[in-house]
Design a protein around this motif. Structure first.
Motif, PDB file in Angstrom:
ATOM      1  N   THR A 169       0.821  -1.208   0.000  1.00  0.00           N
ATOM      2  CA  THR A 169       0.000   0.000   0.000  1.00  0.00           C
ATOM      3  C   THR A 169       0.854   1.257   0.000  1.00  0.00           C
ATOM      4  OG1 THR A 169      -1.736  -1.169   1.208  1.00  0.00           O
ATOM      5  CG2 THR A 169      -1.812   1.236   1.244  1.00  0.00           C
ATOM      6  N   ARG A 170       1.874   1.308   0.855  1.00  0.00           N
ATOM      7  CA  ARG A 170       2.711   2.503   0.959  1.00  0.00           C
ATOM      8  C   ARG A 170       3.562   2.720  -0.286  1.00  0.00           C
ATOM      9  NH1 ARG A 170       2.315   6.215   5.156  1.00  0.00           N
ATOM     10  NH2 ARG A 170       4.561   6.527   4.970  1.00  0.00           N
ATOM     11  N   GLY A 214       2.534   2.361  -3.212  1.00  0.00           N
ATOM     12  CA  GLY A 214       1.674   2.879  -4.259  1.00  0.00           C
ATOM     13  C   GLY A 214       1.217   1.847  -5.243  1.00  0.00           C
ATOM     14  N   ASN A 215       1.534   0.566  -4.983  1.00  0.00           N
ATOM     15  CA  ASN A 215       1.070  -0.484  -5.871  1.00  0.00           C
ATOM     16  C   ASN A 215      -0.403  -0.757  -5.623  1.00  0.00           C
ATOM     17  OD1 ASN A 215       3.713  -0.788  -6.799  1.00  0.00           O
ATOM     18  ND2 ASN A 215       4.188  -2.216  -5.140  1.00  0.00           N
TER      19      ASN A 215
END
Length: 400
Positions: free
Chosen positions: A333-334, A336-337
């Protein structure tokens, strides 16, 4: 309805449609105040007891219940939901303003689908499995508020299970064969860390937008460690012994969430910390790590916060479990996927801890005898000052 003489059972009130003016529906003979955080079914049970009726008899007399009003069943750990017309009828009968019932009863304004009930005042009965966790409220608080006449069942969100005033942990107690299973509450006088953790939890909820999700994740992680045979672990067992000394606790399962609560709050604060998440992302090189051994700095940080330096070695050999799943989801998540799950806080069904209420219900049929709760004492001088505010959390000893 009129008052009854001694030895006579009151007749259920005749159902009336609300009028456009004047009083709406039948008026009862007594006025019963709700308790903050109480389930609507618990409140109706307390009202019904004043007329020597059951909650089922009173509700069925006032409103239509579902599509088969003669066959509905009521379990003490369930709930009843009224539609708009029914709320007006019930409030009038109980001689209580709807605004006060709305403030006190969390499910009071939870409307039911009108398509299921048709027109007119109607209710829908919920089972324990379809509502948030509930359990007996603090016995001393309830005895003081009801002059020792009643018991009450309340909603028990994680941050409101401790009654700070009376130093007790309120359990999510199941009902089996019509009777509650388990002690109902645990004495915390010998474990002040739990009340301190609740204050920390309240601060976390005020300051962190994802505190609820982080706590749910942390609680699942702690539950997955609960039965690990780690000889280095002494804090939890010591806390359990101190708690058992004040409760005559026969079942270890009843105390799981209470014993691990301080660590769950600490771990939730770490998981929700954006700086911790960023350090994890940098240490993992923005790639999903295979195990916790790939992010030793994160493991060291968690071990430090949990005050268990030895746990780092235990965690680095694990490749599965809710902590590992969170680790991968956080990096994904972090970075950006596009996440495969809705967020880093999602728990898959196998990772969700078995609720203590279910463990207690299952153990009721085993070899261990249920722990019988002590009845509330109406003569106990609790010093309880009733809070008339609108926040359920304040009445449970938490200010958020």
């Amino acid at each position: 309805m009129t008052k009854t003489t001694s030895g006579q059972q009151a007749q259920p009130p005749q159902r009336q449609q609300p009028e456009r003016s004047g009083h709406r529906g039948p008026l009862g003979a007594v006025r019963v105040a709700p308790l903050h955080g109480e389930t609507t079914l618990s409140y109706m049970s307390r009202v019904a007891s004043r007329y020597r009726l059951t909650a089922k008899e009173l509700i069925g007399a006032l409103v239509d219940v579902g599509r088969r009003p003669n066959l509905f069943t009521v379990q003490p750990d369930g709930e009843v939901v009224f539609n708009t017309e029914a709320r007006a009828v019930v409030a009038a009968f109980c001689r209580m303003p709807e605004e006060r019932l709305h403030r006190a009863l969390p499910s009071w304004s939870r409307d039911v689908p009108s398509s299921r009930l048709g027109s007119g005042p109607a209710a829908w009965v919920r089972t324990a499995a379809t509502i948030p966790p509930t359990g007996p409220g603090c016995r001393a608080c309830t005895a003081r508020a009801t002059q020792g006449r009643d018991t009450a069942r309340r909603y028990l969100p994680p941050h409101a299970r401790v009654c700070v005033k009376h130093q007790c942990w309120m359990l999510e107690t199941p009902v089996v064969d019509g009777a509650p299973v388990g002690p109902g509450q645990l004495d915390l006088r010998h474990v002040p860390q739990i009340a301190a953790a609740q204050r920390h939890h309240a601060r976390l909820l005020r300051r962190c937008p994802h505190a609820d999700e982080a706590f749910t994740m942390a609680q699942a992680i702690l539950a997955s460690w609960w039965d690990e045979p780690w000889p280095e672990e002494t804090i939890g067992p010591d806390r359990l012994r101190l708690m058992a000394a004040g409760n005559g606790l026969a079942r270890r399962t009843a105390a799981r969430d209470a014993v691990t609560y301080p660590e769950a709050v600490t771990l939730a604060a770490a998981l929700a910390d954006t700086s911790v998440q960023q350090r994890l992302l940098d240490e993992a090189g923005r790639h999903k790590p295979h195990s916790l051994a790939d992010v030793p700095h994160l493991v060291g940080e968690l071990a430090r916060r949990l005050e268990r330096p030895w746990i780092a070695d235990r965690l680095t050999v694990a490749t599965t479990g809710p902590l590992n799943a969170w680790l991968r989801a956080c990096v994904r998540t972090r970075a950006g996927n596009k996440p495969k799950t809705r967020s880093m806080w999602r728990l898959s069904p196998p990772q969700r801890p078995v609720p203590v209420s279910r463990l207690l219900a299952e153990s009721c049929n085993g070899d261990e005898a249920p722990v019988k709760p002590e009845p509330p004492s109406p003569l106990e001088d609790t010093g309880y000052e009733r809070d008339c505010g609108s926040r359920f959390d304040v009445t449970m000893g938490v200010t958020i």
